[in-house]
Design a protein around this motif. Structure first.
Motif, PDB file in Angstrom:
ATOM      1  N   UNK A  88       0.740  22.347 -15.079  1.00 44.31           N
ATOM      2  CA  UNK A  88       1.475  23.694 -14.781  1.00 44.31           C
ATOM      3  C   UNK A  88       1.997  24.017 -16.162  1.00 44.31           C
ATOM      4  N   UNK A  89       2.550  22.873 -16.733  1.00 44.88           N
ATOM      5  CA  UNK A  89       3.331  23.364 -18.049  1.00 44.88           C
ATOM      6  C   UNK A  89       2.402  23.852 -19.032  1.00 44.88           C
TER       7      UNK A  89
ATOM      8  N   UNK B 122       1.886  14.041  -9.104  1.00 48.11           N
ATOM      9  CA  UNK B 122       2.768  14.991  -9.300  1.00 48.11           C
ATOM     10  C   UNK B 122       3.328  15.195 -10.625  1.00 48.11           C
ATOM     11  N   UNK B 123       3.402  14.246 -11.253  1.00 43.01           N
ATOM     12  CA  UNK B 123       3.619  14.010 -12.817  1.00 43.01           C
ATOM     13  C   UNK B 123       2.594  15.012 -13.504  1.00 43.01           C
ATOM     14  N   UNK B 124       1.306  14.473 -13.132  1.00 43.00           N
ATOM     15  CA  UNK B 124       0.111  15.185 -13.837  1.00 43.00           C
ATOM     16  C   UNK B 124       0.162  16.833 -13.593  1.00 43.00           C
ATOM     17  N   UNK B 125       0.369  16.980 -12.256  1.00 46.23           N
ATOM     18  CA  UNK B 125       0.471  18.316 -11.955  1.00 46.23           C
ATOM     19  C   UNK B 125       1.643  19.219 -12.542  1.00 46.23           C
TER      20      UNK B 125
ATOM     21  N   UNK C 285       0.885  -1.078   0.061  1.00 50.28           N
ATOM     22  CA  UNK C 285      -0.070  -0.143   0.003  1.00 50.28           C
ATOM     23  C   UNK C 285       0.860   1.239  -0.208  1.00 50.28           C
ATOM     24  N   UNK C 286       1.813   1.192   0.720  1.00 46.75           N
ATOM     25  CA  UNK C 286       2.902   2.340   0.753  1.00 46.75           C
ATOM     26  C   UNK C 286       3.557   2.671  -0.857  1.00 46.75           C
ATOM     27  N   UNK C 287       3.740   1.541  -1.412  1.00 50.73           N
ATOM     28  CA  UNK C 287       4.549   1.549  -2.740  1.00 50.73           C
ATOM     29  C   UNK C 287       3.109   2.184  -3.717  1.00 50.73           C
ATOM     30  N   UNK C 288       1.861   1.554  -3.549  1.00 47.97           N
ATOM     31  CA  UNK C 288       0.889   2.245  -4.194  1.00 47.97           C
ATOM     32  C   UNK C 288       0.631   3.635  -3.840  1.00 47.97           C
ATOM     33  N   UNK C 289       0.689   3.948  -2.601  1.00 45.30           N
ATOM     34  CA  UNK C 289       0.446   5.446  -2.369  1.00 45.30           C
ATOM     35  C   UNK C 289       1.502   6.284  -2.802  1.00 45.30           C
ATOM     36  N   UNK C 290       2.836   5.733  -2.857  1.00 42.72           N
ATOM     37  CA  UNK C 290       3.897   6.599  -3.553  1.00 42.72           C
ATOM     38  C   UNK C 290       3.860   6.671  -4.843  1.00 42.72           C
ATOM     39  N   UNK C 291       3.440   5.738  -5.531  1.00 40.70           N
ATOM     40  CA  UNK C 291       3.144   5.660  -6.865  1.00 40.70           C
ATOM     41  C   UNK C 291       1.898   6.620  -7.468  1.00 40.70           C
TER      42      UNK C 291
END
Length: 954
Positions: free
Chosen positions: A678-679, A671-674, A659-665
């Motif tokens: 932003x771009x 973050x990538x979508x943000x 779950x931690x891996x999924x949460x981090x993923x």
């Protein structure tokens, strides 16, 4: 554990038995402290003293252990307070060293070395005091102490500056190297000379150090000569090649003929070490005769010289190969053959066994170089007997060295590798495990050469012998307790999968490897056996054999009765995941592993839980959807039904980690979508800025054109309104009846309405005002007519003609007003057409600007907002500011013109009010001067006026 029982004698009449009397010492009082009160008082120090004062006190009044502690702690004192330490503590240390024990001397040597190497000393006087102490104790009567101080000085020379070495070391060196000094001092001078030579340039070494080295080479003591010969290599590197040939080489050649064997050996070693600095003439005229003379005098050679020659024989032959004649090469080869059998019983040599074994071991080390010297084509004739003898030597160390160099020999033989097949079998069947260990280090390279260079190995009789020898070697190692060697053997055997056919490995090696996997109890050996078995399975080309090996793993391990075998299957799964592809692993290993979730042993389930994340990472959707469902089902079952606390802990840990891996993923994905959003926002903002600047530019241009058109329309409207006002004034002057109060109230109302209309803003304001004025005029005249109809009016007799003329004039005025309105409408339509054309031009410009914006955005994407576009944007922003200012001024001008129109209209209304009041006064005078006339004539005139006004209103 106990060799026998203790038997106690029966108690006598006089007391306890003798054994109990002997144990009576245990009842004596035990000493509670290791030190007496007096000793504790002597070791006690006042706590008010600082570190320096305490060190001085302990060095003066303390015991030996306290003095040793202070001297060992001397570097820290120098770091804390260098001035006080060198002023008060170091002199006390020098006093203590005079006549101190060996322990204190060794502690002082170590502390002084630390002080000299750690750059603690910053003042030259401090360095002088330390070096003076070191140099004084170099000649200590105890050789251990003097050797320790010498090592301190030699190690400190690397960190000392040149000037300090020249002043504090070289001057005492000249004195200590004299013959009058002790041999120990001269030996120290030799070592110091070789160490100092690397610190100075060639001129100083040649001028000051080389004469001293030459004088020490002629010393009367052989030990001094030997020590100086061993320092010639560093001196030669300092003075260069030319001076080495002219100055050092003659000295070494002379020492090579000394009567002392140790001196000859040292000179011989030094000459060989300087061979790289010799040119062809020196090698031909100096080194070759020396080597040939040594080889000729084999019977008279000392053992030490023979050992040194055997160790450097390969290097000598390689360096002198181009300068030796055929006869000299044959002599060198014969000498090597003699060295290979030195000390063997067949030779009848009385040499020490240890020295002779060392010579033969050195021959094994030099064997590849001798193969290059002789050429592999002559190996069978010239070197094969010696090599075979070394591989079967009675000493284990010799055979071990032969096995260590075997892979180099087979590489040099190439296609003639079959010549050493017997020797390979002999080494594989050796009883000494040290020989097998040395052979296994590079066995994969050896087998690769042996199995790839031969012809028709599968049909040759040598291959079964080789495979049998390999199996015998593994069994021999397996029976021993050296499990690390067994692990190495299995690791090297895995290379056979690339060299031998799979069918042959399946028949000979796979059963043995599988037996090791199931029966061996050493875990590293089992894991290496699993890796080797999976490697054989990976490179087997026959499908039925592969399927048979997989079924054997599942039946004997995954479904085995012993939980130990089931654990080994999970080890096989870990190895298989590294060796096989994901598809193959998921097809053959995942499902049998997941079935172990029902295993009754908790250790098996525990190991399965540790393996689940690796299995999950090997799955790919949607192809492995079913496997993923089974894996999730296993996890859920373990979470719900598992009772063992360790298994529950590991599965929860894995679950939470997942779950931690999924949460981090998910966090990374957000973050990538943000970042992408932003771009995009930045890109749209940049495009919007460009569009905004272009719109401002267009708005500025359209505002200029609109102000011009508004001014033109306002002037046209003003002219038309002035004409209408004139006509209305004329019609008002011709009217004969009006009511002043009504007119005043109407005028006031009209003034308020005009003010309200003047407060409105926007385009088309003049047209609205003009239409409002027309409606107000019509209302005014209708109200006047109504007021006159309700009141009696007195008209003179001559007013009929005036009324007729007025009606005619009113009709003309109405026609004129209608024409003016038509003209005004025409002008309004023209303005609308003009505005339409202007809008078309704007749309055209907008489309062209949009195209420009598209091209600009394309250029921006290509050039990534280069500096030129930034300059253009800066200029465009300047133009936008200018356009904005221009549009602001135009708006101000438009407002000013509007206000002027308002003022003009206000003044016009005031004039209208004034004229209305004048007409009211005139009508009063007419009412007083005129009499009553016929009502019919009055009604007729009134009807005419009303009809005329109605037609004008229409």
């Amino acid at each position: 554990m106990f060799p026998g029982r203790m038997t106690l004698s029966p108690p006598g009449p006089s007391g306890p038995p003798e054994e109990l009397q002997e144990l009576g010492f245990m009842e004596r009082p035990i000493r509670r402290s290791l030190k007496t009160a007096e000793e504790i008082d002597q070791l006690t120090v006042n706590e008010d003293l600082n570190d320096v004062e305490r060190a001085v006190y302990l060095l003066s009044m303390g015991q030996e252990v306290q003095r040793t502690s202070v001297i060992s702690n001397l570097p820290s004192l120098v770091r804390q307070n260098p001035a006080e330490t060198f002023r008060r503590v170091v002199p006390k240390v020098r006093e203590v060293l005079n006549g101190a024990t060996t322990e204190i001397q060794l502690a002082a040597a170590t502390s002084f070395l630390t002080i000299l190497q750690d750059d603690i000393i910053l003042i030259h006087t401090h360095t002088y005091s330390i070096l003076k102490t070191v140099l004084i104790h170099l000649n200590h009567r105890d050789p251990v102490v003097s050797s320790a101080w010498l090592e301190t000085l030699l190690s400190a020379i690397n960190s000392l500056p040149k000037e300090t070495i020249k002043q504090e070391v070289l001057n005492p060196l000249l004195y200590q190297s004299q013959v009058s000094q002790s041999p120990q001092a001269r030996l120290a001078s030799c070592r110091i000379l070789g160490k100092v030579a690397s610190k100075f340039d060639s001129h100083i070494v040649k001028k000051e150090l080389l004469p001293l080295a030459q004088s020490l080479c002629r010393d009367v003591e052989p030990e001094v000569q030997v020590c100086m010969c061993r320092q010639f290599e560093s001196i030669a590197q300092a003075i260069g090649v030319d001076d080495t040939r002219t100055e050092l080489l003659p000295e070494l050649v002379e020492l090579a003929g000394d009567e002392e064997n140790s001196v000859r050996l040292a000179a011989f070693d030094s000459i060989i070490s300087l061979m790289e600095m010799m040119d062809s003439d020196d090698r031909l005229h100096v080194l070759v005769p020396m080597v040939t003379s040594v080889c000729d005098a084999s019977s008279q050679m000392d053992e030490a010289i023979t050992v040194s020659l055997s160790f450097r024989f390969g290097m000598l032959c390689s360096g002198l190969a181009g300068f030796l004649s055929d006869e000299q090469k044959h002599l060198m080869l014969q000498k090597f053959q003699v060295l290979c059998v030195t000390g063997l019983p067949t030779e009848g040599n009385q040499m020490d066994s240890s020295e002779s074994a060392l010579i033969r071991s050195n021959c094994c080390y030099n064997l590849p170089a001798m193969m290059v010297f002789v050429d592999s084509a002559h190996f069978q004739l010239d070197l094969y007997p010696s090599f075979s003898s070394l591989c079967r030597d009675p000493e284990v160390s010799v055979r071990q060295n032969a096995a260590a160099t075997f892979h180099q020999v087979v590489k040099l033989l190439g296609s003639d590798v079959h010549l050493v097949h017997t020797e390979l079998l002999s080494l594989l069947q050796d009883n000494a495990l040290e020989v097998l260990d040395a052979l296994m280090n590079q066995l994969d390279e050896t087998l690769e050469v042996v199995l790839s260079r031969g012809d028709n190995l599968t049909l040759d009789n040598k291959l079964p012998e080789l495979l049998s020898a390999l199996l015998v070697a593994e069994q021999k190692v397996g029976r021993s307790l050296r499990w690390r060697l067994h692990e190495k053997v299995l690791q090297r055997y895995s290379s056979l999968a690339r060299l031998l056919p799979g069918e042959l490995l399946h028949k000979s090696f796979s059963p043995r490897i599988f037996m090791i996997l199931t029966t061996n109890k050493v875990l590293p050996v089992q894991k290496e056996a699993a890796r080797t078995f999976c490697t054989f399975l990976r490179y087997n080309r026959r499908q039925e054999q592969r399927q048979e090996m997989i079924e054997q793993l599942i039946q004997d391990l995954a479904q085995g009765r012993s939980y130990w075998n089931r654990l080994r299957f999970l080890d096989v799964c870990e190895v298989a995941r590294e060796i096989f592809s994901r598809k193959y692993f998921n097809k053959h290993f995942v499902i049998p592993a997941l079935e172990l979730v029902h295993d009754p042993v908790a250790n098996v389930r525990y190991k399965l839980c540790r393996l689940l994340p690796q299995m999950r990472s090997s799955l790919h959707l949607p192809a492995d959807k079913l496997l993923l469902q089974k894996l999730d089902f296993c996890v859920q079952k373990l979470l719900c039904r598992e009772k063992d606390k360790d298994v529950v802990a590991i599965i929860r840990k894995q679950f939470h980690k997942r779950h931690e891996w999924d949460f981090l993923d998910q966090k990374k994905e957000k973050e990538e979508m943000l970042l992408l959003e932003m771009e995009q926002v930045e890109h749209h903002q940049s495009d919007g800025k460009l569009n905004h600047t272009d719109r401002k530019r267009r708005d500025g241009k359209t505002s200029l054109s609109s102000t011009k058109s508004m001014s033109m329309s306002s002037s046209t409207a003003a002219s038309s309104s002035s004409k209408e006002m004139r006509k209305v004034k004329l019609s008002r002057s011709r009217s004969l009846s009006s009511q002043p109060t009504t007119s005043k109230s109407m005028n006031s109302d009209r003034l308020l309405k005009v003010k309200d209309l003047g407060s409105s803003s926007g385009p088309g304001r003049s047209t609205v005002l003009s239409t409002k004025d027309d409606s107000m005029r019509t209302t005014h005249f209708t109200m006047t007519t109504q007021s006159t109809s309700c009141m009696p009016v007195l008209i003179r007799s001559n007013t009929t003609s005036l009324l007729d003329q007025a009606s005619a004039m009113d009709q003309r005025d109405l026609r004129t007003n209608m024409l003016d309105q038509k003209d005004h409408r025409t002008s309004t339509l023209d303005q609308r057409d003009h505005r339409t054309s202007t809008l078309d031009q704007r749309n055209h410009r907008t489309s062209s600007l949009d195209q420009r914006e598209h091209r600009t955005s394309t250029l921006e994407q290509r050039d990534h907002r280069t500096s030129s576009l930034d300059q253009r944007d800066h200029r465009t922003s300047g133009l936008d500011q200018i356009d904005h200012r221009t549009s602001t001024l135009d708006q101000r001008v438009l407002r000013t013109s509007t206000l002027d129109q308002r003022v003009l209209r206000t003044s016009t209304l005031d004039q209208r009010v004034l004229r209305t009041s004048t007409l009211g006064q005139r009508s009063k005078t007419v009412d007083h001067g005129c009499g009553m006339k016929d009502s019919q004539a009055r009604k007729l005139s009134i009807n005419r006026k009303s009809s005329s006004f109605q037609s004008g209103q229409d």
